[in-house]
Every structure is written in structure tokens, then in C-alpha cells.
Write a protein that holds these residues in place. Structure first.
Motif, PDB file in Angstrom:
ATOM      1  N   ILE A 153       0.842  -1.191   0.000  1.00 14.23           N
ATOM      2  CA  ILE A 153       0.000   0.000   0.000  1.00 14.23           C
ATOM      3  C   ILE A 153       0.878   1.242   0.000  1.00 14.23           C
ATOM      4  O   ILE A 153       0.498   2.283   0.498  1.00 14.23           O
ATOM      5  CB  ILE A 153      -0.920   0.012   1.221  1.00 14.23           C
ATOM      6  CG1 ILE A 153      -0.100  -0.252   2.478  1.00 14.23           C
ATOM      7  CG2 ILE A 153      -2.015  -0.991   1.100  1.00 14.23           C
ATOM      8  CD1 ILE A 153      -0.800   0.163   3.733  1.00 14.23           C
ATOM      9  N   PHE A 210      -0.226   4.953  -0.248  1.00 15.00           N
ATOM     10  CA  PHE A 210      -1.184   5.294   0.802  1.00 15.00           C
ATOM     11  C   PHE A 210      -0.480   5.369   2.152  1.00 15.00           C
ATOM     12  O   PHE A 210      -0.783   6.237   2.978  1.00 15.00           O
ATOM     13  CB  PHE A 210      -2.295   4.239   0.819  1.00 15.00           C
ATOM     14  CG  PHE A 210      -3.436   4.574   1.716  1.00 15.00           C
ATOM     15  CD1 PHE A 210      -3.975   5.842   1.709  1.00 15.00           C
ATOM     16  CD2 PHE A 210      -3.978   3.626   2.551  1.00 15.00           C
ATOM     17  CE1 PHE A 210      -5.028   6.156   2.536  1.00 15.00           C
ATOM     18  CE2 PHE A 210      -5.027   3.935   3.383  1.00 15.00           C
ATOM     19  CZ  PHE A 210      -5.550   5.202   3.375  1.00 15.00           C
ATOM     20  N   TYR A 211       0.507   4.467   2.347  1.00 19.13           N
ATOM     21  CA  TYR A 211       1.277   4.492   3.593  1.00 19.13           C
ATOM     22  C   TYR A 211       1.979   5.836   3.759  1.00 19.13           C
ATOM     23  O   TYR A 211       1.934   6.430   4.844  1.00 19.13           O
ATOM     24  CB  TYR A 211       2.292   3.347   3.601  1.00 19.13           C
ATOM     25  CG  TYR A 211       3.372   3.491   4.635  1.00 19.13           C
ATOM     26  CD1 TYR A 211       3.143   3.112   5.952  1.00 19.13           C
ATOM     27  CD2 TYR A 211       4.615   4.029   4.316  1.00 19.13           C
ATOM     28  CE1 TYR A 211       4.119   3.268   6.903  1.00 19.13           C
ATOM     29  CE2 TYR A 211       5.590   4.188   5.254  1.00 19.13           C
ATOM     30  CZ  TYR A 211       5.342   3.801   6.555  1.00 19.13           C
ATOM     31  OH  TYR A 211       6.320   3.973   7.495  1.00 19.13           O
ATOM     32  N   ILE A 249       1.234   8.752   2.465  1.00 19.40           N
ATOM     33  CA  ILE A 249       0.271   9.823   2.775  1.00 19.40           C
ATOM     34  C   ILE A 249      -0.191   9.723   4.225  1.00 19.40           C
ATOM     35  O   ILE A 249      -0.260  10.720   4.948  1.00 19.40           O
ATOM     36  CB  ILE A 249      -0.951   9.734   1.845  1.00 19.40           C
ATOM     37  CG1 ILE A 249      -0.528   9.950   0.407  1.00 19.40           C
ATOM     38  CG2 ILE A 249      -1.976  10.779   2.210  1.00 19.40           C
ATOM     39  CD1 ILE A 249      -1.684   9.844  -0.529  1.00 19.40           C
ATOM     40  N   ALA A 250      -0.487   8.474   4.651  1.00 20.62           N
ATOM     41  CA  ALA A 250      -1.028   8.282   6.000  1.00 20.62           C
ATOM     42  C   ALA A 250      -0.023   8.714   7.045  1.00 20.62           C
ATOM     43  O   ALA A 250      -0.347   9.458   7.968  1.00 20.62           O
ATOM     44  CB  ALA A 250      -1.415   6.817   6.199  1.00 20.62           C
ATOM     45  N   ILE A 251       1.231   8.270   6.878  1.00 27.25           N
ATOM     46  CA  ILE A 251       2.206   8.529   7.931  1.00 27.25           C
ATOM     47  C   ILE A 251       2.622   9.993   7.928  1.00 27.25           C
ATOM     48  O   ILE A 251       2.924  10.548   8.979  1.00 27.25           O
ATOM     49  CB  ILE A 251       3.416   7.567   7.804  1.00 27.25           C
ATOM     50  CG1 ILE A 251       4.071   7.336   9.147  1.00 27.25           C
ATOM     51  CG2 ILE A 251       4.431   8.061   6.819  1.00 27.25           C
ATOM     52  CD1 ILE A 251       3.344   6.363  10.002  1.00 27.25           C
TER      53      ILE A 251
END
Lengths: 164, 374
Positions: free
Chosen positions: B141, B144-145, B147-149
Motif C-alpha cells: 500500500i 497510501f502508507y 500519505i497516511a504517515i
């Protein structure tokens, strides 16, 4: 090795959750909550739910927790008063309720027939989730979307100046 | 596609003949070493980028910039080499400076804030590949990882702003939180378009797609729009001018870092330049083909058969991705020294009424485009 990491993550969740409820300062509680949320994301990783873990971080840590801290920050001098319940009868009542909930949860934990989950990482969780959302759970997905849109519109309406 | 860390652990396990049980501890050791490597990478990145920023800004304003601390003997003399050791000297100054923690500040949060900010950028680096198979950990991912972190970093900013117990810091933190949360949406939406076309969140798949077809920048008119929105929102997420209202010097002294000095302040600087590097690398990978060679792509267009003159391969890949990332870092500096700062309301207007609707429409139209042409 996996066990050592798992125990570390579990301890992180429990200890930081303990700090969330015992801290006397709301901002400290929020910071401890960050540890809990990261720990839960770690638990998702152990369940091979990598997408869920990232969603957990982006929504709960990056969104909701920021909103909580934001709200606390804008509330003037909230750090000074003691936030812990001090009235004795209330404390006793709370203890009883908490004990009952604890009893219920532990019996649930031991009575549930747990079945072993997948021990091999599934191929591509994202594609599976996407397909399930747009076929089997399409209506749930759409209803949740409409609900969130309504919440957004409601918040925008409430915060307009003429409504105070 | 196994990741860098697995490759190294496998290699060491076979080389040293370590029993299977101890392989786990080997993994931890390698992870720690790679962590130190990432830290050094961000530190060197900040050293070079700060010097670059000072020189770029100086030449843009017809000045010379730092020119006293360095070597003068080389060709170009004082004008180009004169300040080469300036940031090194600045680093020593920052490390030796007195570490001031204000009396009335919230001591714990004041100390914790910068580390959360840096930790988020540091974790983002782990998922970003610097070449084929050269990610420390190649997540399914990946995009997305990252962006998330990186959305976690804003908590560090808020905590340091609130913990400083200074009204300028608090204003800076509030503005920063509003800004970063707003600009996360256009970033996600414009990346979603690429993910829709590729059908994967993994960096390697995205680059592999671009190798087979073409770079996303040239793919369709909608991807150009997505590229512009992504890059501008990325600049906003890194708190760079023209979106640097959280630390607006002329209004808020220095925003959330007003009360910081010495090493703790240096961490903020490190994070800012590391953030720029993350955004530039992401832009390079997603829209400009990452480690793919532009020479090869051009030659292929003219029907030249594959050969050494394509300049691709793993080391050339690192060169190309770095070159593209440095280009974007330069463009960010260019922005900073040519554009004035936006007002708070203009900033929100840009995010919610310009970028977000365009990004949403973009997703809709790219779906139709792909249905017709793919």
C-alpha cells in the motif's frame, strides 16, 4: 521474533490507553491516545490487514486526534482544572459499572469459540476490499457516504454566522 | 518483489551462516542500521538543501549568498565555492547553542513536539524506493502508507505550538493544522487518479506501468492537472512559501518554532527539508517515471533499439530519480523566492474551492478517458 514485537505492540496499546484515562491534562490524554491508535494499527498489521492499518492512521491519528487536540487547544485554560471525578458516591457507582463491564467482556472473551485466522498473507487486500465495497456491500457503502455528506452539510450549516 | 531489508537479511544470514532462529534478531539489527542510514540521508539532505536554498535565493535576488566559509581555490573562486562549508558551520553552531526551554512552557510537550514531526517524515522515507528494489520496505500500500504517515506530523506541530505557551506559536500551530488537514484532500484525490489508472498502490507497480506505457505527466490532459494540484498541495503540506502562513515571519515571528533554539530548532529544519525531499521524490515517482531514464524513453520513441545508451539500470535509476527530485526541490525554492505569501482566507479558498472541486472532476473525467482510450 514476531511474538516479541506483538507483545511490544500490545503493551503499547494497554499502557497508553491507561494513560489516556488517568492523565489529568486533556492534551496529555490526547498524546497518549496517539500511542493507542498507533498500537491498534500495529495489531491490524499482525492480522495481515495492511490497508486497514494505514486507514487507521490516516483517519484516527491524522484526522480525529488532530481535531481533538485542535478543540482542546482553542478552549481557553482547559489544562488547569483537574478533570478527574472527585465526588465519592459517583466514584463508587462508577467502580460498580466498570467492574460489571469488565466481567461481561472477560466472559465474552473466554466463551467465544475463536477460530484460527489466516496464517498466510492474503494476496492484495486492497483489491478485495474494493471489490467487496462495490458489489456485495454497495448499499452500505452508499448509505455511509450519504450520511457523511449530511454530517458535513450539517456542520457547515451550524457554523454559519447567522445561526450563532 | 522482495524489499531491500529482506535482501540484506537473507544475504547476511547466508554469508555468516546464522541459524534460522537468530534471523529475527538479525532483522532488528539491519533495521536499526537502515534507520541510521535514513537519518544520515535526511541530515545530509538538509545540509545540501540549506546551502542550495541560500545560493538559489541569492542568485535570484542578484546577491552572492554565503561566500566566506569554504575553499576559494577552485575554478569559479569565491563566488561559487566560497560558502560551501557554511551550512556545516551553521550545524556546529546550532548543536553548540544553548538549549532554551521557556519557564512557563509545557516542558514535556515542548520536548516531544519536534520529535513527532521528524518521526513522521522519517517513517515516510521507509516506504519510498530510490530505485528498482531499493525501498527499505516495499509496502503493498506504499503510496497510501506515505500519505497516511505524513499526516501524523501535524500533531508534532500542534503540540510544539501549544506547549510553547506563546500566542504566536499557538496561532502558527492552529494555522498549520487547518492548512495541512485541508491540503491532504487534494493530495489524496490527485494521487487517486494515478491509482485508478494503474490499479495498484505499490510504487513499483506505478513505475512499471509508466515503463510499459508512458510517464503520467504525458499520459492525458487530466494527469497534467493532477500533477499541478499534487505538487502545489505538496508545497502547502511542507509549509513552504507561498503557503508558509504557519511560520509567517512578518506576522507571527516564526510561528510554532518561535520559542525553539539550538538542536530542537535544528530538528524542525531537518524535518522541513526532509519533507521537501519526500514530496519531490513522490512527484518524481508518480508523475515522472521515478527511476526510468528519460533518454531511453526518447530514444524508444524514435525506434532506436535498446542498448547501453539508454542509460538505465539500477545505478542510473538512482541518478535519474535524484535528478528529478532535485529539480522539484529547486522549483520549490524558485516558488519561495518569487511568490508572495497567501493570506489565510486565500489559502483556504485555494484548497476547498479550487483544488478540491477540480480534483474531483478530474477523477470523474479520467474514468471516462480511460474507458475510451484504454
Amino acid at each position: 521474533m514476531g511474538n516479541v514485537v506483538f507483545i511490544g505492540v500490545a503493551v503499547l496499546v494497554v499502557v497508553s490507553a491507561f494513560f489516556v484515562v488517568t492523565a489529568r491534562n486533556l492534551v496529555y490524554s490526547a498524546v497518549a491516545l496517539m500511542g493507542t491508535l498507533f498500537g491498534v494499527a500495529g495489531l491490524y498489521v499482525f492480522l495481515y490487514a495492511d490497508f486497514m492499518a494505514a486507514v487507521q492512521i490516516v483517519i484516527y491519528v491524522g484526522g480525529i486526534l488532530v481535531l481533538i487536540i485542535f478543540g482542546v487547544m482553542l478552549t481557553n485554560k482547559i489544562a488547569t482544572p483537574v478533570l478527574i471525578q472527585t465526588s465519592m458516591p459517583n466514584r463508587a457507582l462508577a467502580a460498580v459499572v466498570v467492574f460489571l463491564i469488565f466481567l461481561g467482556l472477560t466472559t465474552l472473551l473466554f466463551r467465544t469459540p475463536w477460530h484460527e485466522g489466516a496464517t498466510v498473507a492474503p494476496e492484495g487486500t486492497v483489491a478485495t476490499i474494493g471489490q467487496a465495497l462495490l458489489t456485495k456491500y454497495l448499499i452500505h457503502f452508499e448509505v455511509a457516504g450519504v450520511l457523511l455528506l449530511l454530517a458535513l452539510l450539517g456542520a457547515a450549516y451550524l457554523s454559519r454566522r447567522e445561526n450563532g | 518483489m522482495s524489499s531491500f531489508i529482506d535482501t540484506i537479511v537473507d544475504f547476511l544470514v547466508r554469508l555468516l551462516g546464522i541459524p534460522q532462529g537468530a534471523a529475527g534478531f538479525m532483522l532488528i539489527l539491519v533495521a536499526v542500521v537502515l534507520g541510521v542510514v535514513v537519518f544520515l540521508f535526511t541530515a545530509v539532505n538538509a545540509l545540501v538543501a540549506v546551502y542550495m536554498e541560500r545560493k538559489v535565493s541569492a542568485f535570484m535576488q542578484d546577491r552572492l549568498g554565503p561566500m566566506e566559509v569554504g575553499f576559494w581555490g577552485f575554478r569559479g573562486g569565491k563566488r561559487f565555492w566560497g560558502g560551501i562549508a557554511q551550512t556545516l558551520a551553521d550545524t556546529f553552531k546550532l548543536l553548540l547553542k544553548e538549549d532554551i526551554i521557556p519557564d512557563k512552557s509545557d516542558r514535556k510537550l515542548f520536548i516531544l513536539g519536534p520529535f513527532i514531526l521528524y518521526g513522521a517524515v522519517f517513517c515516510a522515507f521507509i516506504g519510498i524506493p530510490l530505485g528498482y528494489g531499493m525501498a527499505i520496505s516495499d509496502f503493498n500500500i506504499g503510496i497510501f502508507y506515505v500519505i497516511a504517515i505524513s499526516s501524523v506530523g501535524v500533531i508534532g506541530i500542534i503540540l510544539s505550538g501549544w506547549g510553547s505557551n506563546n500566542k504566536w506559536s499557538l496561532y502558527g500551530a492552529v494555522r498549520s493544522a487547518a492548512q495541512i488537514i485541508s491540503y491532504e484532500l487534494p493530495v489524496g484525490m490527485s494521487l487517486l487518479l494515478v491509482v485508478m489508472v494503474v490499479g495498484s498502490l505499490q510504487f513499483h507497480d506505478i513505475v512499471a506501468w509508466q515503463e510499459q506505457h508512458r510517464w503520467f505527466l504525458f499520459h492525458s490532459p487530466f494527469t497534467i492537472v493532477a500533477f499541478v494540484i499534487f505538487f502545489l498541495s505538496g508545497v502547502a503540506e511542507a509549509n513552504r512559501t507561498p503557503f508558509d502562513i504557519p511560520e509567517a515571519e512578518s506576522e507571527l515571528v516564526a510561528g510554532y518554532m518561535t520559542e525553539y533554539s539550538g538542536f530542537r530548532w535544528a530538528i524542525f529544519f531537518l524535518s522541513e527539508y526532509a519533507n521537501m525531499a519526500v514530496i519531490s521524490l513522490m512527484t518524481a515517482i508518480v508523475f515522472l517515471g521515478g527511476w526510468l531514464s528519460p533518454v531511453g524513453g526518447l530514444l524508444r520513441l524514435f525506434g532506436v533499439p535498446e542498448g547501453w545508451y539508454y542509460l538505465d539500470g539500477s545505478l542510473w535509476g538512482v541518478f535519474w530519480i535524484s535528478a528529478k527530485a532535485i529539480l522539484f526541490i529547486f522549483i520549490m525554492m524558485w516558488f519561495r523566492w518569487t511568490w508572495p505569501r497567501l493570506r489565510v482566507d486565500q489559502l483556504m479558498y485555494t484548497a476547498w474551492k479550487v483544488f478540491l472541486p477540480i480534483a474531483l472532476l478530474n477523477i470523474f473525467f479520467v474514468g471516462i478517458w480511460e474507458l475510451i482510450f484504454a
